[in-house]
Design a protein around this motif. Structure first.
Motif, PDB file in Angstrom:
ATOM      1  N   GLN A  47      -1.067 -15.365  27.554  1.00 23.99           N
ATOM      2  CA  GLN A  47      -0.855 -14.430  26.446  1.00 23.99           C
ATOM      3  C   GLN A  47       0.619 -14.052  26.340  1.00 23.99           C
ATOM      4  OE1 GLN A  47      -3.534 -13.215  24.323  1.00 23.99           O
ATOM      5  NE2 GLN A  47      -1.675 -12.898  23.127  1.00 23.99           N
ATOM      6  N   ALA A  48       1.283 -13.921  27.499  1.00 23.78           N
ATOM      7  CA  ALA A  48       2.703 -13.573  27.482  1.00 23.78           C
ATOM      8  C   ALA A  48       3.533 -14.643  26.774  1.00 23.78           C
ATOM      9  CB  ALA A  48       3.214 -13.367  28.909  1.00 23.78           C
ATOM     10  N   LEU A  49       3.213 -15.912  27.003  1.00 25.55           N
ATOM     11  CA  LEU A  49       3.955 -16.977  26.342  1.00 25.55           C
ATOM     12  C   LEU A  49       3.649 -16.999  24.849  1.00 25.55           C
ATOM     13  CD1 LEU A  49       5.885 -19.380  26.654  1.00 25.55           C
ATOM     14  CD2 LEU A  49       3.864 -20.836  26.876  1.00 25.55           C
ATOM     15  N   VAL A  50       2.386 -16.838  24.491  1.00 30.72           N
ATOM     16  CA  VAL A  50       2.029 -16.805  23.069  1.00 30.72           C
ATOM     17  C   VAL A  50       2.748 -15.657  22.366  1.00 30.72           C
ATOM     18  CG1 VAL A  50       0.140 -16.453  21.436  1.00 30.72           C
ATOM     19  CG2 VAL A  50      -0.194 -17.939  23.431  1.00 30.72           C
ATOM     20  N   ASP A  51       2.755 -14.480  23.000  1.00 31.36           N
ATOM     21  CA  ASP A  51       3.446 -13.330  22.413  1.00 31.36           C
ATOM     22  C   ASP A  51       4.944 -13.605  22.276  1.00 31.36           C
ATOM     23  OD1 ASP A  51       1.034 -12.015  22.315  1.00 31.36           O
ATOM     24  OD2 ASP A  51       1.404 -10.797  24.103  1.00 31.36           O
ATOM     25  N   GLY A  52       5.518 -14.267  23.278  1.00 37.64           N
ATOM     26  CA  GLY A  52       6.933 -14.617  23.206  1.00 37.64           C
ATOM     27  C   GLY A  52       7.227 -15.582  22.079  1.00 37.64           C
ATOM     28  N   ALA A  53       6.334 -16.534  21.863  1.00 42.17           N
ATOM     29  CA  ALA A  53       6.514 -17.488  20.768  1.00 42.17           C
ATOM     30  C   ALA A  53       6.441 -16.793  19.412  1.00 42.17           C
ATOM     31  CB  ALA A  53       5.452 -18.581  20.857  1.00 42.17           C
ATOM     32  N   ILE A  54       5.546 -15.820  19.305  1.00 43.26           N
ATOM     33  CA  ILE A  54       5.445 -15.052  18.058  1.00 43.26           C
ATOM     34  C   ILE A  54       6.745 -14.293  17.811  1.00 43.26           C
ATOM     35  CG2 ILE A  54       4.254 -13.112  16.955  1.00 43.26           C
ATOM     36  CD1 ILE A  54       1.708 -14.049  18.479  1.00 43.26           C
ATOM     37  N   GLU A  55       7.274 -13.657  18.850  1.00 45.33           N
ATOM     38  CA  GLU A  55       8.531 -12.915  18.717  1.00 45.33           C
ATOM     39  C   GLU A  55       9.688 -13.834  18.325  1.00 45.33           C
ATOM     40  OE1 GLU A  55       9.211 -10.908  22.361  1.00 45.33           O
ATOM     41  OE2 GLU A  55       7.440  -9.610  22.196  1.00 45.33           O
ATOM     42  N   GLN A  56       9.658 -15.074  18.829  1.00 45.88           N
ATOM     43  CA  GLN A  56      10.728 -16.030  18.539  1.00 45.88           C
ATOM     44  C   GLN A  56      10.562 -16.701  17.178  1.00 45.88           C
ATOM     45  OE1 GLN A  56      13.418 -16.728  20.308  1.00 45.88           O
ATOM     46  NE2 GLN A  56      12.993 -15.596  22.177  1.00 45.88           N
ATOM     47  N   GLY A  57       9.435 -16.484  16.529  1.00 43.43           N
ATOM     48  CA  GLY A  57       9.194 -17.120  15.236  1.00 43.43           C
ATOM     49  C   GLY A  57       8.935 -18.604  15.333  1.00 43.43           C
ATOM     50  N   HIS A 238      14.721 -25.537  20.023  1.00 39.61           N
ATOM     51  CA  HIS A 238      13.862 -25.471  21.202  1.00 39.61           C
ATOM     52  C   HIS A 238      14.299 -24.310  22.078  1.00 39.61           C
ATOM     53  CE1 HIS A 238      13.383 -26.659  25.621  1.00 39.61           C
ATOM     54  NE2 HIS A 238      12.206 -26.224  25.218  1.00 39.61           N
ATOM     55  N   ARG A 239      13.328 -23.496  22.497  1.00 40.76           N
ATOM     56  CA  ARG A 239      13.597 -22.399  23.419  1.00 40.76           C
ATOM     57  C   ARG A 239      12.531 -22.385  24.506  1.00 40.76           C
ATOM     58  NH1 ARG A 239      15.200 -17.539  19.109  1.00 40.76           N
ATOM     59  NH2 ARG A 239      16.824 -18.747  18.043  1.00 40.76           N
ATOM     60  N   PHE A 240      12.953 -22.282  25.748  1.00 39.37           N
ATOM     61  CA  PHE A 240      12.030 -22.209  26.892  1.00 39.37           C
ATOM     62  C   PHE A 240      11.840 -20.755  27.283  1.00 39.37           C
ATOM     63  CE2 PHE A 240      11.554 -21.994  31.589  1.00 39.37           C
ATOM     64  CZ  PHE A 240      10.300 -22.584  31.691  1.00 39.37           C
ATOM     65  N   ILE A 241      10.590 -20.346  27.503  1.00 36.29           N
ATOM     66  CA  ILE A 241      10.291 -18.995  27.974  1.00 36.29           C
ATOM     67  C   ILE A 241       9.656 -19.104  29.353  1.00 36.29           C
ATOM     68  CG2 ILE A 241       8.939 -16.902  27.581  1.00 36.29           C
ATOM     69  CD1 ILE A 241       9.106 -17.423  24.605  1.00 36.29           C
ATOM     70  N   ASP A 242      10.282 -18.516  30.349  1.00 36.97           N
ATOM     71  CA  ASP A 242       9.792 -18.574  31.720  1.00 36.97           C
ATOM     72  C   ASP A 242       9.013 -17.300  32.025  1.00 36.97           C
ATOM     73  OD1 ASP A 242       9.294 -19.368  34.276  1.00 36.97           O
ATOM     74  OD2 ASP A 242      11.341 -19.069  35.027  1.00 36.97           O
ATOM     75  N   CYS A 243       7.710 -17.367  31.922  1.00 39.87           N
ATOM     76  CA  CYS A 243       6.836 -16.229  32.244  1.00 39.87           C
ATOM     77  C   CYS A 243       6.624 -16.185  33.748  1.00 39.87           C
ATOM     78  CB  CYS A 243       5.495 -16.346  31.519  1.00 39.87           C
ATOM     79  SG  CYS A 243       5.639 -16.423  29.726  1.00 39.87           S
ATOM     80  N   ASP A 244       7.035 -15.122  34.374  1.00 40.40           N
ATOM     81  CA  ASP A 244       7.003 -15.027  35.834  1.00 40.40           C
ATOM     82  C   ASP A 244       5.614 -15.282  36.396  1.00 40.40           C
ATOM     83  OD1 ASP A 244       8.142 -14.219  38.481  1.00 40.40           O
ATOM     84  OD2 ASP A 244       6.656 -12.629  38.248  1.00 40.40           O
ATOM     85  N   ASN A 245       5.565 -16.085  37.450  1.00 43.33           N
ATOM     86  CA  ASN A 245       4.331 -16.343  38.170  1.00 43.33           C
ATOM     87  C   ASN A 245       4.691 -16.659  39.616  1.00 43.33           C
ATOM     88  OD1 ASN A 245       1.939 -17.395  39.276  1.00 43.33           O
ATOM     89  ND2 ASN A 245       1.299 -18.306  37.332  1.00 43.33           N
ATOM     90  N   PRO A 246       4.263 -15.836  40.586  1.00 41.29           N
ATOM     91  CA  PRO A 246       4.670 -16.034  41.972  1.00 41.29           C
ATOM     92  C   PRO A 246       3.949 -17.183  42.664  1.00 41.29           C
ATOM     93  CG  PRO A 246       3.160 -14.191  41.843  1.00 41.29           C
ATOM     94  CD  PRO A 246       3.440 -14.607  40.424  1.00 41.29           C
ATOM     95  N   VAL A 247       2.919 -17.738  42.042  1.00 42.06           N
ATOM     96  CA  VAL A 247       2.139 -18.802  42.678  1.00 42.06           C
ATOM     97  C   VAL A 247       2.766 -20.175  42.390  1.00 42.06           C
ATOM     98  CG1 VAL A 247      -0.101 -19.971  42.721  1.00 42.06           C
ATOM     99  CG2 VAL A 247       0.023 -17.488  42.537  1.00 42.06           C
TER     100      VAL A 247
END
Length: 247
Positions: A47-57, A238-247
């Motif tokens: 969901q965080a990545l989807v939300d980020g993509a929406i914000e980025q248009g 192209h934009r990369f969004i790095d959603c934090d994940n400790p695993v």
């Protein structure tokens, strides 16, 4: 702007989908707008990545871990409903490539991890497992520090291998079971994303170093390389969004 269908034809051709039997559908998973100007890439379609993509248009989200995995509940509710609702409401295409992206000789996660870690002479060893050499021999502690610097995440190290590591094998993600392939090849160390309970005993008893460097951390780079290739080929953003994940 570029046509979605042209982008998809290029991706499917580059990644040779016909060569894979996977655990999920590869390619276009959720259809959105027919024209694409901006692509957002990420490891997992959270969901965080989807939300980020929406914000980025963005008109397209390109990931390694998408949706509709074999064996999962097929009902569209809860977390799955929220993610799909956001994509559909904003007319965003979701595109995912799992094993084809791991395997690709140029854009693949394994090839790109070699680049990030400065591994020399990287070549496929067996299936999805690769092998190569370090620029110079390192102790286990030195290699752990090298992994931490390059991946921004300290690895977990177990095992009793050689005093200095030169030849290593690796496979990104949940590939700890492939340690046996590294052993069969006589390598000094094996790197994957995750570790399981038996991996520790195998590494200790068979005389090899094992490093769990993080599933997310080891699989950040293939999708970025693929996104950059699309940007060059189609003249799109192209934009990369790095959603934090400790695993």
């Amino acid at each position: 702007m570029a046509a979605r269908n042209d982008i998809m034809r290029a991706l499917n051709d580059w990644l040779s989908l016909e060569n894979f039997q996977d655990y999920c559908p590869n390619g276009l998973q959720v259809e959105g707008t027919a024209e694409v100007n901006r692509i957002v890439t990420g490891v997992t379609a959270s969901q965080a990545l989807v939300d980020g993509a929406i914000e980025q248009g963005a008109e397209m989200v390109l990931v390694h871990h998408g949706y509709f995995w074999k064996g999962e509940d097929q009902a569209i509710r809860g977390m799955k409903r929220a993610r799909l609702k956001a994509l559909l409401a904003h007319d965003i295409n979701l595109v995912a490539y799992h094993l084809p992206l791991d395997d690709h000789p140029d854009y693949g996660n394994n090839r790109q991890l070699a680049r990030v870690l400065d591994i020399q002479n990287p070549v496929p060893l067996d299936g999805l497992v690769w092998q190569g050499e370090l620029p110079q021999p390192m102790t286990a502690d030195e290699f752990s520090e090298h992994l931490a610097r390059r991946l921004n995440r300290p690895p977990l190290h177990v095992g009793n291998g050689p005093e200095r590591i030169s030849r290593i094998g690796w496979c990104t993600g949940a590939a700890q079971g492939y340690i046996t392939k590294a052993l069969a090849a006589g390598l000094d160390a094996f790197v994957s994303g995750e570790i399981s309970e038996p991996t520790t005993h195998t590494a200790r008893e068979c005389g090899i170093h094992y490093f769990a460097a993080g599933h997310h951390a080891t699989e950040r780079y293939g999708v970025q390389a693929l996104g950059e290739a699309l940007a060059r080929a189609f003249g799109i953003e192209h934009r990369f969004i790095d959603c934090d994940n400790p695993v």
